[in-house]
Design a protein around this motif. Sequence first.
Motif, PDB file in Angstrom:
ATOM      1  N   LEU A 189      -9.714  -0.557  -3.106  1.00 43.43           N
ATOM      2  CA  LEU A 189      -8.375  -0.032  -4.077  1.00 43.43           C
ATOM      3  C   LEU A 189      -7.482  -1.328  -3.337  1.00 43.43           C
ATOM      4  CD1 LEU A 189      -9.622   2.466  -5.108  1.00 43.43           C
ATOM      5  CD2 LEU A 189      -7.175   2.117  -6.314  1.00 43.43           C
ATOM      6  N   ARG A 190      -7.083  -1.841  -3.587  1.00 41.93           N
ATOM      7  CA  ARG A 190      -6.151  -2.836  -3.222  1.00 41.93           C
ATOM      8  C   ARG A 190      -4.640  -2.584  -3.458  1.00 41.93           C
ATOM      9  NH1 ARG A 190      -6.484  -9.101  -2.808  1.00 41.93           N
ATOM     10  NH2 ARG A 190      -6.581  -8.968  -5.974  1.00 41.93           N
ATOM     11  N   THR A 238     -14.754  -4.369   3.083  1.00 43.59           N
ATOM     12  CA  THR A 238     -13.451  -4.357   4.421  1.00 43.59           C
ATOM     13  C   THR A 238     -12.646  -5.311   3.479  1.00 43.59           C
ATOM     14  OG1 THR A 238     -15.239  -6.531   4.581  1.00 43.59           O
ATOM     15  CG2 THR A 238     -15.937  -4.693   6.085  1.00 43.59           C
ATOM     16  N   PRO A 239     -11.693  -4.504   3.997  1.00 44.67           N
ATOM     17  CA  PRO A 239     -10.089  -5.789   3.216  1.00 44.67           C
ATOM     18  C   PRO A 239     -10.391  -7.481   3.905  1.00 44.67           C
ATOM     19  CG  PRO A 239      -9.423  -4.528   5.892  1.00 44.67           C
ATOM     20  CD  PRO A 239     -10.693  -4.430   5.195  1.00 44.67           C
ATOM     21  N   LEU A 240     -10.366  -7.944   2.856  1.00 44.14           N
ATOM     22  CA  LEU A 240      -9.426  -9.010   2.247  1.00 44.14           C
ATOM     23  C   LEU A 240      -8.728  -9.749   2.809  1.00 44.14           C
ATOM     24  CD1 LEU A 240     -11.292  -9.593  -1.704  1.00 44.14           C
ATOM     25  CD2 LEU A 240     -12.390  -9.900   0.621  1.00 44.14           C
ATOM     26  N   ASP A 241      -7.837  -9.136   3.502  1.00 41.19           N
ATOM     27  CA  ASP A 241      -6.225  -9.560   3.945  1.00 41.19           C
ATOM     28  C   ASP A 241      -5.869  -8.501   5.254  1.00 41.19           C
ATOM     29  OD1 ASP A 241      -4.384  -8.664   2.424  1.00 41.19           O
ATOM     30  OD2 ASP A 241      -5.118  -9.872   1.420  1.00 41.19           O
ATOM     31  N   GLU A 242      -4.519  -8.562   5.322  1.00 43.84           N
ATOM     32  CA  GLU A 242      -4.039  -7.778   6.200  1.00 43.84           C
ATOM     33  C   GLU A 242      -2.565  -7.635   6.193  1.00 43.84           C
ATOM     34  OE1 GLU A 242      -3.915  -8.386  10.472  1.00 43.84           O
ATOM     35  OE2 GLU A 242      -5.954  -7.919  10.896  1.00 43.84           O
ATOM     36  N   ILE A 292      -6.979   4.422   4.156  1.00 45.63           N
ATOM     37  CA  ILE A 292      -6.198   3.636   3.675  1.00 45.63           C
ATOM     38  C   ILE A 292      -6.612   2.917   5.155  1.00 45.63           C
ATOM     39  CG2 ILE A 292      -3.545   3.209   3.966  1.00 45.63           C
ATOM     40  CD1 ILE A 292      -3.448   5.164   1.779  1.00 45.63           C
ATOM     41  N   TYR A 293      -6.491   1.696   5.155  1.00 45.75           N
ATOM     42  CA  TYR A 293      -7.020   0.245   6.327  1.00 45.75           C
ATOM     43  C   TYR A 293      -5.381   0.488   6.590  1.00 45.75           C
ATOM     44  CZ  TYR A 293     -11.650  -0.446   4.588  1.00 45.75           C
ATOM     45  OH  TYR A 293     -12.978  -0.497   3.845  1.00 45.75           O
ATOM     46  N   PRO A 294      -5.508  -0.203   7.794  1.00 46.03           N
ATOM     47  CA  PRO A 294      -3.880  -0.141   8.315  1.00 46.03           C
ATOM     48  C   PRO A 294      -3.542  -1.745   7.941  1.00 46.03           C
ATOM     49  CG  PRO A 294      -5.913   0.816  10.174  1.00 46.03           C
ATOM     50  CD  PRO A 294      -6.571   0.595   9.205  1.00 46.03           C
ATOM     51  N   TYR A 295      -2.190  -1.983   7.713  1.00 48.19           N
ATOM     52  CA  TYR A 295      -1.972  -3.185   7.197  1.00 48.19           C
ATOM     53  C   TYR A 295      -0.321  -3.523   7.675  1.00 48.19           C
ATOM     54  CZ  TYR A 295       0.651  -1.068   3.413  1.00 48.19           C
ATOM     55  OH  TYR A 295       1.992   0.449   3.025  1.00 48.19           O
ATOM     56  N   GLN A 296      -0.173  -4.483   7.811  1.00 53.79           N
ATOM     57  CA  GLN A 296       0.424  -4.868   8.759  1.00 53.79           C
ATOM     58  C   GLN A 296       1.710  -5.933   6.780  1.00 53.79           C
ATOM     59  OE1 GLN A 296       3.069  -4.708  10.901  1.00 53.79           O
ATOM     60  NE2 GLN A 296       5.132  -5.120   9.523  1.00 53.79           N
ATOM     61  N   PRO A 297       3.120  -4.612   5.791  1.00 55.26           N
ATOM     62  CA  PRO A 297       2.945  -5.512   4.413  1.00 55.26           C
ATOM     63  C   PRO A 297       3.866  -6.549   4.963  1.00 55.26           C
ATOM     64  CG  PRO A 297       4.324  -3.614   5.198  1.00 55.26           C
ATOM     65  CD  PRO A 297       3.123  -3.718   6.001  1.00 55.26           C
ATOM     66  N   VAL A 298       4.397  -7.771   4.213  1.00 53.11           N
ATOM     67  CA  VAL A 298       4.179  -8.989   4.259  1.00 53.11           C
ATOM     68  C   VAL A 298       5.819  -8.480   4.166  1.00 53.11           C
ATOM     69  CG1 VAL A 298       6.057 -11.318   3.340  1.00 53.11           C
ATOM     70  CG2 VAL A 298       3.239 -11.091   3.972  1.00 53.11           C
ATOM     71  N   GLN A 299       7.122  -8.911   4.782  1.00 56.11           N
ATOM     72  CA  GLN A 299       8.540  -9.034   4.669  1.00 56.11           C
ATOM     73  C   GLN A 299       9.372 -10.571   3.795  1.00 56.11           C
ATOM     74  OE1 GLN A 299       9.937  -7.775   8.669  1.00 56.11           O
ATOM     75  NE2 GLN A 299       9.296  -5.968   8.609  1.00 56.11           N
TER      76      GLN A 299
END
Length: 743
Positions: free
Chosen positions: A640-641, A668-672, A703-710
């Motif tokens: 899920l994205r 695998t996730p497509l982006d971070e 849940i994969y580690p991710y860095q959301p855009v600010q």
Amino acid sequence: MKFDYQWVKDPECFEINREKAHSDHSYYASSQEMLMDESSFKHSLNGVWKFHYAKNYKETIRDFEQKDYDCKDWDNIKVPGHIQMQGYDKPMYVNQMYPWSGREGIKPGEIPEHFNPVGSYVKYFSVPEKMKDQKLYICFHGVETAFALWLNGEFVGYSEDSFTPSTFFLSPYLEEGENKLAVQVFKYSSGSWLEDQDFWRFSGIFRDVELYSIPSTHIKDLFVKTVMEEPFDEANIEIELKVKGKIEHCVIQSELLDPDGTEVLKHEFKITEKNPLLSIPVESPLLWSAEYPHLYTLILTVLHKGEVKEIIYQRVGFRKFEMKDGLMCTNGERIVFNGVNRHEFSAKSGRAITKEEILEDILIIKQNNMNAVRTSHYPNNSYFYKLCDEYGLYVIDETNLETHGTWTDFYDKDIILPDDKPEWEANLIDRANSMFQRDKNHPSVVIWSCGNESYGGKDIFMMSEFFRERDDTRLVHYEGIAWDRRYPNTSDMESQMYTPADEVEKFIQEHPEKPFILCEYAHAMGNSNGAMHKYTDLVKKYPQYQGGFIWDFADQAIYTLDRYNNEFYAYGGDFGERPSDYDFCGNGIVFADRQLTPKMQEVKYNYQSIDTTITDENITITNHYLFTNLDEFVTTIMILRNGVEIESEEMILNVMPHDSITIKNPFTPLDEQNEYCVQVVYTTMEDTLYSDSGHIVAQEEYIYPYQPVQTLSNKKIRIADDFANGVTRSTPKTVGITDKSVA
């Protein structure tokens, strides 16, 4: 003999002229009746009865039971049903105190005199044509708490114990044409001291009433045991019978059908004694468990001189429940109770519940991964056990006993009941026997419980010895040994309530000699059931920890109307009753209307039998079922994205019980910059008794580690603290989804 009101006050008098307790098996006059489940030997007396209410015995109508006393102008009342749910007296909810606390200063064995409601019931009936010239009995399946019975003005009998059947022989008192049946029900008796459960206090005839007749040769009682040893490839059905009537020239033909209805074998036995023992060998039986509740059908045809007298229909489950190497095991496997305590309760009718309501509870329990029920704190309606047999639930069957108020209110050793007091012992044994005899043929019942929160002592120990003497196919439970360890053998397992998880762990480390269960834990009141995993994790760490039973299943609330005729659910105190424990009866993982509370998600997750560990690279799956291969489920892995499924795979996994498998994580996730989540969901492949195909039995996510855009924003907002002064501040940034194609 005449009725003596002093019996109601005497703990050593709990039955007069009552028939001996017996099994709840069904019997019919013909095969056609059996197929239709309509026995001509039975006739229901449920429905409208005549009724008079008095607030105490002094205000009752004397001689109302006499044949010539006309009660036909009395009020009507519905049977089964509680007096308090039909406009008389009022419902009262108290927990551990006695309902007369603070009203009348009485001691155990004494009963309230000023306020002790008495319901006088009358039913006019004629003997059905099909029952004439036969021996006729009447059975009251539940009357709270004590009652006396007359027929045509003649005293028939007296009985206590609210939750087991009371049967009386009516034939000597019958007349041609119309008969007058009179019943006087006492809300409080000496037996009420043994019924101090945490529930609503009611009274009345709240379970079915039926007339029944018996043929000239009749199996009045049977005890069906399945005797097996590992590897369970052969078994014996041992049947203990008690035959009433003519046995000369009596033959019993037995037929066994497998779960599909196919005939497995036939036998014929000639009966030459009143208490014969029959033995039937069975090869390669399908075993009964909560996972696979395989039920055989035993049909016994009783013939006398070649004439069919009755046909008995009895379901049989081949299962072996035992203490093995210090652990409780079913069919050779260590059992874990994913359990719940269940009061018999309907928001509309109290404990006078319907078959439909019982089935609804069973379905909810099965759908949410619970495999066991404790009948807190009394024997349930017989239909409940029938459904547990069919749907697959392990049952702790609990004797109608709780004396909580005697050891928490008085703090006086001389007052505690039943303790070692000889005047109460026979009463307790009678209650144990009534439950045992009725329920002994249900494979779902795996443990007999001596009762609830009644401290300890010799009397309860003697109850446990009674169960062991009568039944070597089940174990015995009693939590009270945790409070009073004078008689530790009262319980075959260590049972405690609400012990913190770390203290459970410490106890098991220091006392490994008995298996450990929590007969009550995870108190489900309010916003609760968090950290429940600390208990279920102990199952994997310590073999001796064998699960627990959540308190409890459903909120006990009563559907009612306020003074403006608006509907609402009433809790303790809402009827103006005092004393009261108010909303403490709202402890359910389902609401009173059987809608699921949010807590149920936690329960279902913690009770699931499949463990899934997900990493970036791999998925490890462990099967904790005792007998079920995971190839019976569809395993779906999806990614899920930001909460939206974008891809999935389905597979069938061959993982045997207790085994594990590791497979590659296919995603695998497509982006971070977005939140990606892998979910693994296990669903039923086919319809089951309790669910349609596609029902979720287990799930896990990672849940994969991710860095959301600010992103920056100049939007002005008001801060709550400054709202009154009209102050506004700039928000430095907001965090959200930037991929509009997903949003």
